[in-house]
Design a protein around this motif. Structure first.
Motif, PDB file in Angstrom:
ATOM      1  N   ALA A 175       0.840  -1.196   0.000  1.00  0.00           N
ATOM      2  CA  ALA A 175       0.000   0.000   0.000  1.00  0.00           C
ATOM      3  C   ALA A 175       0.870   1.238   0.000  1.00  0.00           C
ATOM      4  CB  ALA A 175      -0.937   0.011   1.203  1.00  0.00           C
ATOM      5  N   LYS A 176       0.255   2.352  -0.347  1.00  0.00           N
ATOM      6  CA  LYS A 176       0.965   3.630  -0.293  1.00  0.00           C
ATOM      7  C   LYS A 176       1.210   4.037   1.153  1.00  0.00           C
ATOM      8  CE  LYS A 176       0.636   8.467  -1.781  1.00  0.00           C
ATOM      9  NZ  LYS A 176      -0.204   9.474  -2.494  1.00  0.00           N
ATOM     10  N   SER A 177       0.202   3.825   1.998  1.00  0.00           N
ATOM     11  CA  SER A 177       0.333   4.148   3.416  1.00  0.00           C
ATOM     12  C   SER A 177      -0.708   3.380   4.206  1.00  0.00           C
ATOM     13  CB  SER A 177       0.173   5.657   3.670  1.00  0.00           C
ATOM     14  OG  SER A 177      -1.135   6.073   3.302  1.00  0.00           O
ATOM     15  N   ALA A 178      -0.489   3.268   5.505  1.00  0.00           N
ATOM     16  CA  ALA A 178      -1.441   2.600   6.396  1.00  0.00           C
ATOM     17  C   ALA A 178      -1.436   3.314   7.742  1.00  0.00           C
ATOM     18  CB  ALA A 178      -1.085   1.132   6.566  1.00  0.00           C
ATOM     19  N   VAL A 179      -2.624   3.418   8.341  1.00  0.00           N
ATOM     20  CA  VAL A 179      -2.781   4.095   9.628  1.00  0.00           C
ATOM     21  C   VAL A 179      -3.477   3.138  10.587  1.00  0.00           C
ATOM     22  CG1 VAL A 179      -3.801   6.051  10.848  1.00  0.00           C
ATOM     23  CG2 VAL A 179      -2.939   6.349   8.520  1.00  0.00           C
ATOM     24  N   PRO A 180      -2.917   2.887  11.774  1.00  0.00           N
ATOM     25  CA  PRO A 180      -3.575   1.991  12.731  1.00  0.00           C
ATOM     26  C   PRO A 180      -4.823   2.609  13.326  1.00  0.00           C
ATOM     27  CG  PRO A 180      -1.621   2.982  13.700  1.00  0.00           C
ATOM     28  CD  PRO A 180      -1.616   3.389  12.259  1.00  0.00           C
ATOM     29  N   ASP A 181      -5.793   1.758  13.620  1.00  0.00           N
ATOM     30  CA  ASP A 181      -7.021   2.199  14.272  1.00  0.00           C
ATOM     31  C   ASP A 181      -6.715   2.474  15.740  1.00  0.00           C
ATOM     32  OD1 ASP A 181      -9.563   2.318  15.601  1.00  0.00           O
ATOM     33  OD2 ASP A 181     -10.460   1.318  13.876  1.00  0.00           O
ATOM     34  N   PRO A 182      -6.994   3.690  16.233  1.00  0.00           N
ATOM     35  CA  PRO A 182      -6.662   4.005  17.634  1.00  0.00           C
ATOM     36  C   PRO A 182      -7.504   3.243  18.645  1.00  0.00           C
ATOM     37  CG  PRO A 182      -7.916   5.799  16.649  1.00  0.00           C
ATOM     38  CD  PRO A 182      -7.612   4.836  15.535  1.00  0.00           C
ATOM     39  N   ASP A 183      -8.658   2.699  18.212  1.00  0.00           N
ATOM     40  CA  ASP A 183      -9.571   2.027  19.134  1.00  0.00           C
ATOM     41  C   ASP A 183      -9.542   0.507  19.021  1.00  0.00           C
ATOM     42  OD1 ASP A 183     -10.499   4.549  20.013  1.00  0.00           O
ATOM     43  OD2 ASP A 183     -11.872   4.656  18.303  1.00  0.00           O
ATOM     44  N   LYS A 184      -8.882  -0.031  17.986  1.00  0.00           N
ATOM     45  CA  LYS A 184      -8.873  -1.476  17.780  1.00  0.00           C
ATOM     46  C   LYS A 184      -7.440  -1.954  17.564  1.00  0.00           C
ATOM     47  CE  LYS A 184     -13.481  -1.508  15.668  1.00  0.00           C
ATOM     48  NZ  LYS A 184     -14.259  -1.858  14.452  1.00  0.00           N
ATOM     49  N   THR A 185      -7.126  -3.084  18.163  1.00  0.00           N
ATOM     50  CA  THR A 185      -5.794  -3.648  18.047  1.00  0.00           C
ATOM     51  C   THR A 185      -5.644  -4.417  16.738  1.00  0.00           C
ATOM     52  OG1 THR A 185      -5.697  -3.887  20.454  1.00  0.00           O
ATOM     53  CG2 THR A 185      -4.095  -5.133  19.177  1.00  0.00           C
ATOM     54  N   ASN A 186      -4.523  -4.216  16.068  1.00  0.00           N
ATOM     55  CA  ASN A 186      -4.184  -4.951  14.845  1.00  0.00           C
ATOM     56  C   ASN A 186      -5.169  -4.684  13.707  1.00  0.00           C
ATOM     57  OD1 ASN A 186      -2.339  -6.533  13.517  1.00  0.00           O
ATOM     58  ND2 ASN A 186      -3.241  -8.477  14.127  1.00  0.00           N
ATOM     59  N   VAL A 187      -5.687  -3.462  13.644  1.00  0.00           N
ATOM     60  CA  VAL A 187      -6.585  -3.051  12.571  1.00  0.00           C
ATOM     61  C   VAL A 187      -5.987  -1.804  11.917  1.00  0.00           C
ATOM     62  CG1 VAL A 187      -8.891  -2.235  11.950  1.00  0.00           C
ATOM     63  CG2 VAL A 187      -8.621  -4.019  13.676  1.00  0.00           C
ATOM     64  N   PHE A 188      -5.902  -1.812  10.589  1.00  0.00           N
ATOM     65  CA  PHE A 188      -5.273  -0.715   9.860  1.00  0.00           C
ATOM     66  C   PHE A 188      -6.167  -0.267   8.709  1.00  0.00           C
ATOM     67  CE2 PHE A 188      -1.955  -3.165  11.813  1.00  0.00           C
ATOM     68  CZ  PHE A 188      -1.035  -2.239  12.243  1.00  0.00           C
TER      69      PHE A 188
END
Length: 207
Positions: A78-91
């Motif tokens: 991917a060009k970029s990925a951002v982690p979900d601040p409320d869920k673990t291991n979700v981007f």
């Protein structure tokens, strides 16, 4: 003696004048310098920078590859990925590309504008316009697609349009599945109201 006493007296008198004036000059300089640097402003600026650094946890050019339990090789980038601040291991990923290479020698290249990657469930939801190009010369377009990271499985979330050797295909859904539990054959299936506009190949075209 009188002359020296007079000189000494005049010197002391000058010191009494110069020292207070010098002290006032130094104090005024200190105040002027303190006004030019506002500690409150510097503190708020530091806080803004800290919030930007801690809030923007973006991963540039992430890449992930694995082999599924049925032997297919899957690669995601991917060009970029951002982690979900409320869920673990979700981007949440932007401009994602994926390639699935099956044990029978087939391959599917997938491109999407956005993707939600759930590492806990090994599911990737692609959205924002998805295209699939297969090694059997089918090019498929759909709005959304769900695929797995631990097994060879891909299913569109809605209608599809495809161009292939047989012609133009419109269907309610398309799915890449494995034929049988012990069979290493993979099928691309169109279903739910399939319409085919047959375009026979003319002489000279590659079959």
């Amino acid at each position: 003696m009188d002359r020296s006493d007079n000189s000494y007296s005049r010197f002391i008198s000058w010191l009494k004048v110069l020292l207070p004036v010098s002290a006032l000059a130094l104090l005024s300089t200190m105040f002027l310098i303190s006004k030019s640097v506002d500690p409150t402003t510097s503190l708020s600026y530091a806080r803004v920078n800290l919030e930007e650094l801690t809030g923007e946890q973006r991963i540039d050019s992430p890449r992930f590859s694995s082999v599924t339990d049925d032997g297919a090789a899957i690669t995601f980038s991917a060009k970029s990925a951002v982690p979900d601040p409320d869920k673990t291991n979700v981007f949440t990923a932007e401009v994602l590309s994926a390639r699935i290479e099956t044990p029978d020698g087939g391959a599917v290249d997938i491109d999407a504008a956005k993707a939600l990657i759930d590492g806990s469930s090994n599911i990737v939801d692609l959205s924002g316009g998805v295209t699939l190009v297969t090694s059997t010369n089918y090019e498929i377009a759909t709005d959304g697609l769900t695929t797995a990271m631990d097994t060879t499985s891909a299913k569109t979330n809605g209608p599809v349009e495809a161009e292939g050797p047989m012609g133009h295909i419109i269907a309610g859904q398309a799915e890449l599945t494995r034929q049988g539990d012990d069979n290493a054959t993979y099928l691309l299936v169109f279903k739910e109201g399939v319409k085919l506009v047959y375009q026979p190949q003319t002489e000279g075209e590659v079959k």
